[in-house]
Enzyme design. Structure first.
Site: not given
Length: 391
Positions: A82, A144-145, A356
């Site tokens: 992800d 995971e995010e 990000h």
């Protein structure tokens, strides 16, 4: 080995072009099934046994395990499927299209960290399963995010994987063997609203939160004095008061106030103990002021993690990179893989400064050394096997 998996750049294009955002906000959250299906097909074409594992309680979310070779032990190359949500207007390049420019590959997930799957498969092309004394596994996880549902599901299932693991998170090609834990906590006080002209008509929750904040800043100092780990750039636990909201109008006594905290805790510190200490301090103020109170997690904590400096995977990666293993303050899936009996190291070609961010990129110059590292690790832990690895 004979393989019909696509060329490296084609795999990178497929990974970046397949939307796989995870988010705690449902409007932004997507299934990772299309990406897992794509990757599973490549693994099978490359001779791996591919298993798609649904994440219980989370429809549309899947882990993927590809295995080449057989036997005990072995090496796991792990990553998450992800990405975080993105603001397309802020990007110079299309976030969902691999773009080569300025000696870089741009695209969402190039650095953090979908590219790692293509690199792992590319490195595996150099070997045949018949050469392996121990298996090679490529593990791809979900969410995971957002909440690490995929890694947590693996721990719940309790299925043993390999003996040694590398997570390809962005580390600038430097090995990382420990990281801080991550906690998010919500402190809530409820008082009684009333007309601001007379304080006796209510019980001001914002006044109470002012005292809570003062106590928590003193607690922060106590934690920093009591806990130190010199391996970290910031060698003490941190407590960040990051968000506050209370009341609705200046001429009303504030009836409710909420404060959100971010805590980054060192290996050896227990998130449950910290939450209990936080609640004890809030409770004392709430009782004394006649306020209702609560302390609740914003998400299930990510535990701190530390793999011993003497672990074979740590020693091998230090020798191959020429760098001593480091510590980072961001969280990963390392504690969950360690719970499954693996010695886990974090090592990837990306840069956390790109994670990000709009125009996320992976420098092309990072690809050849990462492939060389992965091939060396596969040779050490799969071809030469556990005896050569010292495991």
């Amino acid at each position: 080995m004979t393989t019909q998996a696509p060329p490296l750049k084609t795999m990178l294009e497929g990974l970046i072009g397949t939307l796989s955002v995870s988010s705690v906000t449902p409007a932004f959250d997507h299934s990772n099934e299309p990406l897992v299906t794509l990757l599973a097909g490549w693994l099978e074409s490359a001779g791996f046994r591919a298993e798609i594992l649904p994440v219980p309680g989370h429809p549309g979310k899947f882990n993927l395990l590809g295995t080449l070779g057989s036997g005990p032990g072995g090496l796991v190359l792990s990553g998450h499927t992800d990405t975080v949500p993105f603001d397309a207007p802020l990007w110079t390049h299309d976030p969902l299209k691999l773009t080569e420019a300025d000696g870089r590959y741009y695209g969402l997930g190039t650095s953090d960290m979908k590219s790692f799957f293509a690199l792992a498969l590319e490195a595996a092309r150099s070997f045949r399963a018949a050469e392996f004394k121990c298996p090679l596994m490529i593990l791809a996880t979900a969410d995971e995010e957002s909440a690490m549902h995929g890694a947590r599901a693996l721990v719940e299932a309790g299925r043993p994987l390999g003996r040694h693991a590398v997570i390809g998170e962005p580390t600038n090609l430097r090995p990382v063997r420990l990281h801080k834990g991550v906690m998010g906590e919500a402190v809530r006080l409820i008082g009684r609203s009333g007309h601001a002209s007379d304080p006796s008509l209510g019980n001001n929750a914002l006044d109470g939160m002012h005292e809570v904040m003062s106590v928590l800043m003193a607690w922060r100092t106590e934690l920093q004095q009591a806990h130190r780990h010199p391996a970290f750039p910031v060698p003490y636990p941190t407590v960040n008061l990051g968000h506050i909201h209370g009341g609705d109008n200046p001429n009303r006594i504030c009836g409710e106030c909420e404060l959100h905290l971010d805590l980054r805790v060192l290996p050896g510190m227990d998130p449950a103990d910290l939450r209990a200490a936080l609640a004890e301090r809030v409770a004392e103020i709430g009782r004394r002021r006649g306020l209702q109170w609560s302390v609740e997690p914003l998400f299930t904590p990510i535990p701190p993690a530390e793999t011993p400096a003497t672990a074979a995977i740590v020693r091998a990666c230090e020798a191959l990179t020429g760098h001593a293993a480091e510590a980072v303050s961001f969280g990963t899936e390392m504690p969950f893989l360690n719970r499954l009996g693996m010695d886990t190291l974090i090592l990837g070609p990306g840069d956390i400064a790109q994670a990000h961010q709009p125009d996320e990129f992976l420098a092309l110059e990072r690809i050849p050394p990462m492939l060389e590292l992965l091939r060396a690790l596969i040779r050490r832990f799969c071809v030469e096997g556990e005896a050569a690895a010292g495991g």
